[in-house]
Design an enzyme around this catalytic site. Structure first.
Site, PDB file in Angstrom:
ATOM      1  N   ASP A 112       0.525  -1.474  -0.265  1.00 35.73           N
ATOM      2  CA  ASP A 112      -0.367   0.115  -0.343  1.00 35.73           C
ATOM      3  C   ASP A 112       0.612   1.433   0.166  1.00 35.73           C
ATOM      4  O   ASP A 112       1.802   1.268   0.665  1.00 35.73           O
ATOM      5  CB  ASP A 112      -0.697   0.190   1.356  1.00 35.73           C
ATOM      6  CG  ASP A 112      -2.063  -0.984   1.312  1.00 35.73           C
ATOM      7  OD1 ASP A 112      -2.319  -1.175   0.199  1.00 35.73           O
ATOM      8  OD2 ASP A 112      -2.455  -1.585   1.959  1.00 35.73           O
ATOM      9  N   ARG A 113       0.328   2.366  -0.424  1.00 36.01           N
ATOM     10  CA  ARG A 113       0.600   3.626  -0.925  1.00 36.01           C
ATOM     11  C   ARG A 113       1.881   4.468   0.408  1.00 36.01           C
ATOM     12  O   ARG A 113       2.647   4.680   0.664  1.00 36.01           O
ATOM     13  CB  ARG A 113       0.611   4.560  -1.031  1.00 36.01           C
ATOM     14  CG  ARG A 113       1.133   5.847  -1.346  1.00 36.01           C
ATOM     15  CD  ARG A 113      -0.514   7.181  -2.408  1.00 36.01           C
ATOM     16  NE  ARG A 113      -0.862   6.819  -2.983  1.00 36.01           N
ATOM     17  CZ  ARG A 113      -2.574   6.671  -2.887  1.00 36.01           C
ATOM     18  NH1 ARG A 113      -3.570   6.981  -1.915  1.00 36.01           N
ATOM     19  NH2 ARG A 113      -2.980   6.170  -4.227  1.00 36.01           N
TER      20      ARG A 113
END
Length: 179
Positions: free
Chosen positions: A6-7
């Site tokens: 995830d970012r």
């Protein structure tokens, strides 16, 4: 890119320079021969020392196009193994290993047990996140800290680790004494 995180997640990501290695490592991931372990600070005191979360996850889209995930019987099979590393007064440091590879799996599984990840702006405790920002946590506390995979030549276990970034380590230190 062999897999993604995830970012707002820091830590290890596998990248291949050769297509043959890419295919090999992706096959190992599909066959569950690569173990990924994440460090996370969750809200509250977790009472169990370890647990296997077996909860199906369903991906859906909001009206604005944002992707979200929820636990529901109509979802795809998903399992996350996790264990407590350290307990603090208001939070717990856990290590979580996804046994399936679903979007936002660790985040949603922990949130479904009422232990949202600190700083998570999608599935977290939003009032808590504001308080944590004042204490210096500017992002989600999720870190891909360990990969275990078979060595490509010998087949022996190969362990890769990435220590917590300084800002996450400082946040752990700010939590005070372990319980």
């Amino acid at each position: 890119l062999i897999h993604r995180i995830d970012r707002d997640t820091s830590g290890l990501v596998m990248i291949s320079k050769k297509r043959s290695t890419l295919k090999l490592l992706q096959d190992l991931l599909r066959e569950h021969k690569i173990q990924k372990t994440y460090a996370a600070i969750v809200k509250g005191q977790v009472s169990l020392d370890q647990q296997l979360i077996d909860a199906p996850l369903l991906r859906y889209e909001l009206a604005n196009g944002e992707r979200r995930v929820r636990v529901t019987k109509d979802g795809k099979p998903s399992k996350t193994d996790w264990k407590v590393v350290e307990r603090f007064k208001t939070a717990t440091l856990v290590h979580a290993s996804p046994l399936s590879g679903r979007t936002h799996q660790i985040r949603v599984h922990l949130q479904s047990l009422d232990f949202p990840i600190a700083g998570d702006d999608k599935y977290g405790d939003f009032a808590l996140n504001k308080a944590l920002q004042k204490r210096g946590l500017k992002r989600m506390f999720l870190h891909a800290y360990k990969l275990t995979l078979p060595h490509p030549l010998t087949g022996q276990p190969l362990l890769l680790e990435a220590p917590l970034p300084p800002e996450l380590q400082q946040f752990v230190n700010s939590l005070g004494e372990s319980n």
